[in-house]
Design a protein around this motif. Sequence first.
Motif, PDB file in Angstrom:
ATOM      1  N   PRO A 111      54.261  62.177  34.088  1.00  0.00           N
ATOM      2  CA  PRO A 111      52.906  61.900  34.546  1.00  0.00           C
ATOM      3  C   PRO A 111      52.816  60.437  34.986  1.00  0.00           C
ATOM      4  N   GLY A 112      52.031  60.177  35.985  1.00  0.00           N
ATOM      5  CA  GLY A 112      51.885  58.809  36.446  1.00  0.00           C
ATOM      6  C   GLY A 112      51.260  58.735  37.811  1.00  0.00           C
ATOM      7  N   GLY A 113      51.112  57.516  38.296  1.00  0.00           N
ATOM      8  CA  GLY A 113      50.538  57.347  39.615  1.00  0.00           C
ATOM      9  C   GLY A 113      50.255  55.893  39.925  1.00  0.00           C
ATOM     10  N   PHE A 114      49.501  55.685  40.978  1.00  0.00           N
ATOM     11  CA  PHE A 114      49.237  54.349  41.484  1.00  0.00           C
ATOM     12  C   PHE A 114      48.174  53.631  40.660  1.00  0.00           C
ATOM     13  N   VAL A 115      48.387  52.334  40.515  1.00  0.00           N
ATOM     14  CA  VAL A 115      47.415  51.463  39.861  1.00  0.00           C
ATOM     15  C   VAL A 115      46.365  51.103  40.911  1.00  0.00           C
ATOM     16  N   ASP A 116      45.093  51.273  40.551  1.00  0.00           N
ATOM     17  CA  ASP A 116      44.009  50.924  41.465  1.00  0.00           C
ATOM     18  C   ASP A 116      43.815  49.419  41.505  1.00  0.00           C
ATOM     19  N   TYR A 117      43.323  48.933  42.640  1.00  0.00           N
ATOM     20  CA  TYR A 117      43.027  47.510  42.769  1.00  0.00           C
ATOM     21  C   TYR A 117      41.991  47.124  41.712  1.00  0.00           C
ATOM     22  N   GLY A 118      42.251  46.045  40.976  1.00  0.00           N
ATOM     23  CA  GLY A 118      41.336  45.584  39.939  1.00  0.00           C
ATOM     24  C   GLY A 118      41.538  46.262  38.592  1.00  0.00           C
ATOM     25  N   GLU A 119      42.503  47.147  38.482  1.00  0.00           N
ATOM     26  CA  GLU A 119      42.770  47.899  37.250  1.00  0.00           C
ATOM     27  C   GLU A 119      44.018  47.337  36.579  1.00  0.00           C
ATOM     28  N   CYS A 120      43.979  47.157  35.278  1.00  0.00           N
ATOM     29  CA  CYS A 120      45.209  46.723  34.597  1.00  0.00           C
ATOM     30  C   CYS A 120      46.137  47.933  34.454  1.00  0.00           C
ATOM     31  N   VAL A 121      47.423  47.664  34.384  1.00  0.00           N
ATOM     32  CA  VAL A 121      48.430  48.722  34.369  1.00  0.00           C
ATOM     33  C   VAL A 121      48.256  49.633  33.155  1.00  0.00           C
ATOM     34  N   GLU A 122      47.932  49.064  31.997  1.00  0.00           N
ATOM     35  CA  GLU A 122      47.755  49.876  30.790  1.00  0.00           C
ATOM     36  C   GLU A 122      46.615  50.886  30.977  1.00  0.00           C
TER      37      GLU A 122
END
Length: 138
Positions: free
Chosen positions: A39-50
């Motif tokens: 499971p996974g995907g792209f990090v949104d702008y302004g979102e921390c990776v965690e």
Amino acid sequence: MGKYRNPSLTTDIFIFDDDLNFILIKRKNEPYKDYWALPGGFVDYGECVEDAAIREALEETSINVELKELVGVYSDPSRDPRGHTVSITYTARGNMKKMNAADDACDIGLFKQEDLEKINLAFDHAKIIKDCLKSIIM
């Protein structure tokens, strides 16, 4: 000033239980449609990776997870045919009885390490899974 190109940031989540079973989702979309993946995907702008990891786990597996450990950063420019992506990978725990394929997943399953030889895995997830298993066994 010249135009700069930057890699996209993604996250992968290795959700496991006490018996070292782990969740994989079957991808609904290209690339690697119908291949198994973490499971996974792209990090949104302004979102921390965690937060992205927790969000992506919930969106694709219907499980609220607790991140346990940062496993590694995977940055080979050829790891994704869509372009250069950098994935930050975590191990996580959650109530696996609630697992249900959703969002970009058309199926979901529990696997053991020995199952990996019998299935098609997307991206560089065979290496990532091996690293995750190594990190939780230590």
